[in-house]
Design an enzyme around this catalytic site. Structure first.
Site, PDB file in Angstrom:
ATOM      1  N   LYS A   1       4.624  17.773  34.456  1.00 12.95           N
ATOM      2  CA  LYS A   1       4.897  16.482  33.816  1.00 12.95           C
ATOM      3  C   LYS A   1       3.903  16.246  32.673  1.00 12.95           C
ATOM      4  O   LYS A   1       2.959  17.005  32.493  1.00 12.95           O
ATOM      5  CB  LYS A   1       4.792  15.355  34.854  1.00 12.95           C
ATOM      6  CG  LYS A   1       5.545  15.649  36.141  1.00 12.95           C
ATOM      7  CD  LYS A   1       7.034  15.872  35.914  1.00 12.95           C
ATOM      8  CE  LYS A   1       7.831  15.927  37.187  1.00 12.95           C
ATOM      9  NZ  LYS A   1       8.334  17.244  37.552  1.00 12.95           N
TER      10      LYS A   1
HETATM   11  C1  LIG Z   1      13.088  14.034  39.303  1.00 13.21           C
HETATM   12  C2  LIG Z   1      11.946  14.412  40.199  1.00 13.21           C
HETATM   13  N1  LIG Z   1      11.701  13.678  41.290  1.00 13.21           N
HETATM   14  C3  LIG Z   1      10.667  13.970  42.111  1.00 13.21           C
HETATM   15  C4  LIG Z   1       9.826  15.033  41.867  1.00 13.21           C
HETATM   16  C5  LIG Z   1       8.715  15.335  42.815  1.00 13.21           C
HETATM   17  O1  LIG Z   1       7.455  15.151  42.220  1.00 13.21           O
HETATM   18  P1  LIG Z   1       6.120  15.652  42.936  1.00 13.21           P
HETATM   19  O2  LIG Z   1       6.001  17.111  42.674  1.00 13.21           O
HETATM   20  O3  LIG Z   1       5.034  14.872  42.268  1.00 13.21           O
HETATM   21  O4  LIG Z   1       6.239  15.350  44.374  1.00 13.21           O
HETATM   22  C6  LIG Z   1      10.034  15.819  40.738  1.00 13.21           C
HETATM   23  C7  LIG Z   1       9.160  16.962  40.453  1.00 13.21           C
HETATM   24  O5  LIG Z   1       9.493  17.892  39.775  1.00 13.21           O
HETATM   25  C8  LIG Z   1      11.120  15.502  39.874  1.00 13.21           C
HETATM   26  O6  LIG Z   1      11.376  16.223  38.769  1.00 13.21           O
END
Ligand SMILES: Cc1ncc(COP(=O)(O)O)c(C=O)c1O
Length: 388
Positions: free
Chosen positions: A182
């Protein structure tokens, strides 16, 4: 050229110094820096309250707990998302119902969500896919009269703008990710924002085992404090070392977004001549941070998506397949449904390298491989094209 990753965080000595200062302070678990990061994040978004957690997945889980979603409930989600979106629904014992997406934004729309609503629908998780803001107001207008909560999965969308406001500012609950894929990273980490003070207070308890007094408050008190556990919570805390890094990263957000938007525009210009090739772009009602830069290969493109990935890898470019589709994964066998747009997007799109330090020369190489593939030429991509 050095191997070209799909993403590289813009992180360095400032973050290292901030992390070292947190370590030297002796306070490494959730403490004052987490509180400071939350305040700064809420101010940056223009949201009432921000609650830091260990990941966006944890944030989505807590959002559904806070919205009282549970067994027997249905939650409409896009299949076209990282699997964490659907998994969060399963964590609370509810049933994900997969809706299709719009081809241009890769997001849910009222037209794709409405047919999925039943008497059991209690929430919709609206994803701002690849950073492209979703049509929040229309979904909210569809859901609110039916008592359906809209949780915004803004994992990818820090720095994106919806109707003139930062993404997440208008949501009852919005979740962000600080994974290194991100724009802003804390290694791992997430943030929930909400306008509701009581919801924020509950989220703070839930991330810390349901305790009614935080560890930081107990340490700060000069009197003995006996905490109580008001409900079953979780250990979803962020550490102060992560928050120290996050504070530095947040200060870079505007520069990160500006750089990504300029590189994205350059990709768009250089790829514009390929007939039928669609690229990610801003929707009419907002701007994207270009967290990912996807291209959708048209029908009849001379090479397959996987062959294009192979050709890119051959010259050291690490591109990725497009966004995954959860309903096609073994973990979701039995949830199958036909989602034609989702299936086309996941099968025929490619995510190109885009990161703060990407050079024009590196970008030219990526584009030259795609141009060569588009014209059916196998070899000319070996010599990078000049920038236009
Ligand atoms: C749309 C979306 N939701 C949730 C997540 C989960 O994020 P995290 O890795 O911080 O748990 C991601 C991670 O790629 C994502 O792209």
């Amino acid at each position: 050229m050095a191997d070209d990753p799909v993403m590289r965080p813009w992180i360095g000595t400032e973050e290292a110094a901030a992390a070292a200062a947190a370590v030297s302070s002796g306070w490494v678990a959730q403490g004052p820096r987490v509180a400071e990061f939350e305040k700064a994040f809420a101010a940056a978004i223009g949201a009432g309250y921000a609650v830091a957690v260990s990941s966006c997945t944890a944030a989505l889980h807590l959002a559904l707990v806070a919205a009282e979603i549970g067994s027997g409930d249905e939650v409409v989600v896009p299949s076209l998302s990282f699997i964490a979106t659907a998994n969060a629904v399963r964590y609370v014992g509810a049933m994900p119902v997969f809706a299709d997406v719009d081809e241009a934004t890769q997001n849910l729309t009222t037209a794709t969500v409405e047919p999925c609503l039943t008497g059991r629908t209690r929430a919709v998780i609206l994803v701002d896919q690849a950073g492209v803001p979703a049509a929040f107001d229309a979904i909210q207008a569809l859901c609110a009269p039916r008592g359906i909560t809209v949780v915004e999965d803004a994992a990818c969308a820090i720095g994106s703008v919806y109707q003139g406001r930062p993404v997440g500012a208008g949501a009852e609950l919005a979740a962000f990710s600080f994974h290194p894929r991100k724009l802003l990273t804390t290694g791992e980490g997430g943030m929930l924002v909400t306008p509701d003070e009581e919801v924020a207070a509950r989220l703070r308890r839930l991330r810390e085992h349901g305790m009614d007094v935080s560890g930081a408050q107990r340490h700060a008190s000069r009197q003995p404090v006996i905490e109580r556990y008001t409900e079953v919570g979780f250990n979803y805390r962020m550490t102060d070392v992560q928050a120290a890094i996050g504070l530095v990263q947040l200060g870079k957000l505007d520069r990160l977004v500006a750089r990504r938007r300029s590189l994205a525009q350059r990709y768009q210009t250089m790829l514009a001549g390929i007939p039928g090739l669609r690229t990610i772009t801003d929707p009419e009602y907002g701007t994207t941070n270009y967290q990912s830069f996807w291209v959708l290969l048209p029908d009849g493109f001379p090479v397959s998506r996987n062959e294009l990935l192979r050709r890119l890898a051959e010259v050291g470019v690490s591109a990725r397949r497009g966004i995954m589709a959860a309903h096609l994964e073994p973990a979701y066998v039995g949830h199958s449904t036909r989602l034609p747009v989702t299936e086309r997007l996941t099968a025929s799109s490619v995510i190109l390298p885009l990161f703060h330090d990407l050079t024009e020369e590196e970008q030219n190489l990526v584009v030259s491989v795609i141009l060569s593939a588009a014209t059916g030429s196998a070899k000319s991509f070996m010599s990078p094209v000049s920038s236009r």
